[in-house]
Design a protein around this motif. Structure first.
Motif, PDB file in Angstrom:
ATOM      1  N   VAL A  41      20.003  -1.514  20.808  1.00 57.71           N
ATOM      2  CA  VAL A  41      20.870  -1.372  19.639  1.00 57.71           C
ATOM      3  C   VAL A  41      21.115   0.105  19.376  1.00 57.71           C
ATOM      4  CG1 VAL A  41      20.058  -3.530  18.586  1.00 57.71           C
ATOM      5  CG2 VAL A  41      18.956  -1.357  17.969  1.00 57.71           C
ATOM      6  N   GLU A  42      22.156   0.384  18.613  1.00 58.44           N
ATOM      7  CA  GLU A  42      22.437   1.748  18.137  1.00 58.44           C
ATOM      8  C   GLU A  42      22.242   1.757  16.630  1.00 58.44           C
ATOM      9  OE1 GLU A  42      26.323   4.393  17.299  1.00 58.44           O
ATOM     10  OE2 GLU A  42      26.182   3.596  19.337  1.00 58.44           O
ATOM     11  N   ILE A  43      21.372   2.624  16.156  1.00 61.34           N
ATOM     12  CA  ILE A  43      21.068   2.709  14.729  1.00 61.34           C
ATOM     13  C   ILE A  43      22.304   3.179  13.970  1.00 61.34           C
ATOM     14  CG2 ILE A  43      19.614   3.852  13.002  1.00 61.34           C
ATOM     15  CD1 ILE A  43      18.201   1.751  14.821  1.00 61.34           C
ATOM     16  N   ASP A  44      22.595   2.502  12.855  1.00 67.73           N
ATOM     17  CA  ASP A  44      23.821   2.770  12.114  1.00 67.73           C
ATOM     18  C   ASP A  44      23.569   3.207  10.675  1.00 67.73           C
ATOM     19  OD1 ASP A  44      26.759   2.682  12.471  1.00 67.73           O
ATOM     20  OD2 ASP A  44      26.641   1.322  10.765  1.00 67.73           O
ATOM     21  N   ASN A  45      22.401   3.679  10.370  1.00 69.94           N
ATOM     22  CA  ASN A  45      22.157   4.320   9.083  1.00 69.94           C
ATOM     23  C   ASN A  45      21.010   5.309   9.219  1.00 69.94           C
ATOM     24  OD1 ASN A  45      20.711   1.489   8.865  1.00 69.94           O
ATOM     25  ND2 ASN A  45      19.674   2.753   7.367  1.00 69.94           N
ATOM     26  N   VAL A  46      20.774   6.051   8.166  1.00 72.17           N
ATOM     27  CA  VAL A  46      19.753   7.098   8.206  1.00 72.17           C
ATOM     28  C   VAL A  46      18.410   6.492   7.788  1.00 72.17           C
ATOM     29  CG1 VAL A  46      19.170   9.425   7.444  1.00 72.17           C
ATOM     30  CG2 VAL A  46      21.541   8.693   7.437  1.00 72.17           C
ATOM     31  N   PRO A  47      17.365   6.702   8.577  1.00 68.75           N
ATOM     32  CA  PRO A  47      16.055   6.157   8.193  1.00 68.75           C
ATOM     33  C   PRO A  47      15.451   6.893   7.000  1.00 68.75           C
ATOM     34  CG  PRO A  47      15.887   7.373  10.255  1.00 68.75           C
ATOM     35  CD  PRO A  47      17.329   7.364   9.882  1.00 68.75           C
ATOM     36  N   PHE A  48      14.905   6.120   6.086  1.00 66.41           N
ATOM     37  CA  PHE A  48      14.201   6.714   4.949  1.00 66.41           C
ATOM     38  C   PHE A  48      12.765   7.068   5.310  1.00 66.41           C
ATOM     39  CE2 PHE A  48      17.475   4.273   2.647  1.00 66.41           C
ATOM     40  CZ  PHE A  48      18.032   5.307   1.937  1.00 66.41           C
ATOM     41  N   PHE A  49      12.129   6.244   6.129  1.00 67.53           N
ATOM     42  CA  PHE A  49      10.696   6.425   6.380  1.00 67.53           C
ATOM     43  C   PHE A  49      10.317   6.483   7.854  1.00 67.53           C
ATOM     44  CE2 PHE A  49      11.034   4.129   2.282  1.00 67.53           C
ATOM     45  CZ  PHE A  49      10.592   5.148   1.467  1.00 67.53           C
ATOM     46  N   VAL A  50      11.105   5.900   8.747  1.00 63.39           N
ATOM     47  CA  VAL A  50      10.766   5.909  10.174  1.00 63.39           C
ATOM     48  C   VAL A  50      10.895   7.333  10.684  1.00 63.39           C
ATOM     49  CG1 VAL A  50      11.333   5.028  12.469  1.00 63.39           C
ATOM     50  CG2 VAL A  50      11.587   3.530  10.472  1.00 63.39           C
TER      51      VAL A  50
END
Length: 161
Positions: A41-50
């Protein structure tokens, strides 16, 4: 975040290790992603904690026993950096998340806020003026506007700092 309808996206679960101080304040985070193949998959938002993950990164996924997609590793980094900003409630910005986003907007930086934790996750594209972004982060810290942490940064970021 990419301009794609949420109906075209899936949720991917990332397990998190909570440290002895209780950070992060959650044991898992789900993120929006675009399916590239059954196991990518391609991540489509900004991680808050990862940590070690940014918007646009390609991630290997597996399905858990409940059918949920679970992120297992970053396969390809998209070049974006992720920095988290926590505005001080008693500071000049009065903890206002939108004012943090507004401060970075002239530099072409976008992000997402999570009011419950008083946190902004900044998405810093590879073509951003890294010295200007780092300078603003440091200035805001020194002036008592916010604290920040680097969630996923590049060698170029480290060199610019």
């Amino acid at each position: 975040m990419h301009q794609q309808a949420k109906s075209d996206l899936v949720r991917v679960l990332f397990s998190l290790d909570v440290d002895e101080d209780g950070w992060p304040p959650v044991s898992a985070e789900t993120m929006w992603a675009r399916v590239l193949s059954p196991d990518r998959v391609e991540i489509d938002n900004v991680p808050f904690f990862v940590r070690g993950l940014s918007s646009g990164d390609e991630v290997r996924v597996v399905r858990d026993d409940d059918g949920m997609l679970v992120g297992t590793e970053v396969i390809e980094w998209a070049g974006h950096c992720t920095v988290r900003v926590v505005p001080f409630p008693g500071g000049p910005l009065a903890g206002n998340l939108q004012r943090v986003l507004d401060a970075f907007a002239p530099l072409g930086i976008t992000g997402e806020g999570i009011e419950h934790f008083g946190l902004i996750a900044l998405d810093i594209p590879p073509d951003a003026d890294l010295q200007a972004v780092i300078g603003l982060l440091r200035y805001g810290f020194e002036e008592g506007w916010w604290d920040y942490e680097e969630g996923n940064v590049s060698e170029d970021w480290r060199s610019a700092g």
